[in-house]
Design a protein around this motif. Sequence first.
Motif, short mmCIF file in Angstrom:
data_model
loop_
_atom_site.label_atom_id
_atom_site.label_comp_id
_atom_site.label_asym_id
_atom_site.label_seq_id
_atom_site.Cartn_x
_atom_site.Cartn_y
_atom_site.Cartn_z
N ALA A 321 37.54 37.41 26.90
CA ALA A 321 38.43 37.33 28.06
C ALA A 321 39.83 36.87 27.67
CB ALA A 321 37.83 36.37 29.10
N GLY A 325 42.87 39.34 28.25
CA GLY A 325 43.85 38.79 29.19
C GLY A 325 45.22 38.65 28.56
N ASP A 333 45.54 32.91 29.76
CA ASP A 333 45.30 32.50 31.13
C ASP A 333 44.10 31.57 31.20
OD1 ASP A 333 43.96 32.90 33.94
OD2 ASP A 333 46.03 33.60 34.19
N MET A 336 41.21 33.01 33.31
CA MET A 336 40.48 34.07 32.62
C MET A 336 39.55 33.49 31.55
SD MET A 336 41.14 36.90 34.02
CE MET A 336 42.35 37.59 35.16
N ASN A 339 36.56 32.01 33.48
CA ASN A 339 35.75 33.07 34.06
C ASN A 339 35.11 33.95 32.99
OD1 ASN A 339 35.73 32.55 36.79
ND2 ASN A 339 37.58 33.72 37.22
N GLY A 340 35.74 34.01 31.81
CA GLY A 340 35.11 34.72 30.70
C GLY A 340 33.79 34.09 30.31
N VAL A 371 35.82 40.85 32.48
CA VAL A 371 36.39 39.87 33.42
C VAL A 371 37.85 40.14 33.75
CG1 VAL A 371 37.03 37.44 33.69
CG2 VAL A 371 34.70 38.05 33.06
N PRO A 372 38.80 40.13 32.79
CA PRO A 372 40.19 40.36 33.18
C PRO A 372 40.43 41.76 33.73
CG PRO A 372 39.98 40.26 30.80
CD PRO A 372 38.68 39.83 31.35
N VAL A 375 39.01 41.67 37.35
CA VAL A 375 39.78 40.81 38.25
C VAL A 375 41.10 41.47 38.64
CG1 VAL A 375 41.10 38.66 38.36
CG2 VAL A 375 38.75 38.63 37.52
#
Length: 519
Positions: A321, A325, A333, A336, A339-340, A371-372, A375
């Motif tokens: 991520a 990202g 980030d 990110m 959330n990764g 993820v990125p 999103v």
Amino acid sequence: MPRSVATKGLVLGLLVALMLPSLAFAQDVLNNPDPTDGFTLEESTGINTIWVMVAALMVMLMQVGFLFLEVGFSRGKNAGTIVAKILTNFSIAALMFWATGFAIAFGIEADGFAGLFGSDGFFLGDFGGRASFDEALVVSNGSQAAFPVLGIFDVTVEAKFFFQFVFCAVSLAIVWGSTLERIKFGVYIIYAVIFAGLIYPLGAHWVFGGGFLQVPVGLWEDIGFVGMQDFAGSTAVHLIGATGALAALLLLGPRKGKYGPDGKPRAIPGHNMPLFGLGVLILWFGWFGFNGGTALGGLDGRFPEIIIITNLAAASGVLGAIIVGALKTKTIDIGMAGNGAIGALVAITAPSGYVELWAAPIIGVIAGIIVPLGVFAIDKKLDDPVGVLTVHGLCGIWGTLSCGLFTSERLAGYNAFGDPRGGLFYSGSFDQLIAQAAGLVVAFSFVFLMSYGTFFLIKKTYGLRVTEDEEDAGLDITEHGMYGYPEQFIPAPELIGYGATPTTPALGSVSPAKSEVPA
């Protein structure tokens, strides 16, 4: 009807509905023998039960992780409401899963309804007191009769119940990440009752409770369906929660100010990224209980390997991520990165008990890449404040499909579900991958239709969304009559007992703003 009156009525009705069966079972509990009266568990049952309960408590701690993550991603004016939301939903899930959820998800199926739902064990009836200990012995005759797919494990019924309850509570918590900062509090109460009492148990039964997606019957068996593999719930827990979130979001709409006049999304930053990071680490820790505990025992030595697999995937997800990202935004980030990790943990949940160590980093890094990309793509059209649809939805889909690729022959045989030859990379067959895809479609379709219908009815009766003025003021004050951070929003003269307001040499005294500028 004023919203406060309606909310009180909902709470009172729920309490009355749950008290009545409690009174009915009271006499049975009083008549049970004392479980400590000369009775002891078999040593193996005791050891396995201890591990399952420890793992369940680790999963329960994930509620704290969700709380910190959502508070961190919210604005300060909406921080306090998340505390009340987490506590309320966890409590409703506890009562509803005890009343109906566990029986529907794992109980024995009624004649003529094979593969569809359990019909025995409501309110854990006949499993209180000494009987539950007797039935939890190695032979497990009693528990297997009532909870077939769980009956093969040498663990007490109470431990099995509590472990599965905290899974239900996690799935319910996932639903609300997409709805932050604009939903009425009463919606949590209504949907939680239906989700924990019916929607989640049905989906869980089909996917990993011995239902037709896991153990094919009828037409599914006739067409050669090999059975779905979902060890700890990439679909049964995470995709089900994300699907409910999607249904709510489509009817709820975006936060005020999220999209500009040109329709392009605008960032609404969370107010506390360190708190978000703490939430991620708590969730990461809890996931070791989530996946490791699903072995439902400690004596076979499986759970340490599952925990290592889980950790390898999460670490790979963070790096994936961060790299993707950074390529898109030229920055690392924080959101990110966190959330990764979570996306990779979601992805490895289904295959954690089916794949070898080497596959874990591959599954994790692909989730981190998703993820990125997910999103940013979803943010163009849907306002998902914490990335639920990507992290729990898209990554849950990837994790479920990965079983069809990476499941090893050794572990397919050990778990005894799905194609015993393993996934595509072992067997050369698409059978397991097809089963995974079909299971995803069935689970998503059912949960989406049920959830969308529920939220639609709520919208037409009680209402889903607070007013624009309430959204501007923040849900802390409009829904709860208090602020999560009173010193930031209450005028300085009214902050009795807070002491001196902060000062800086350049600016002098800094008083809290009398009103917040809406975002």
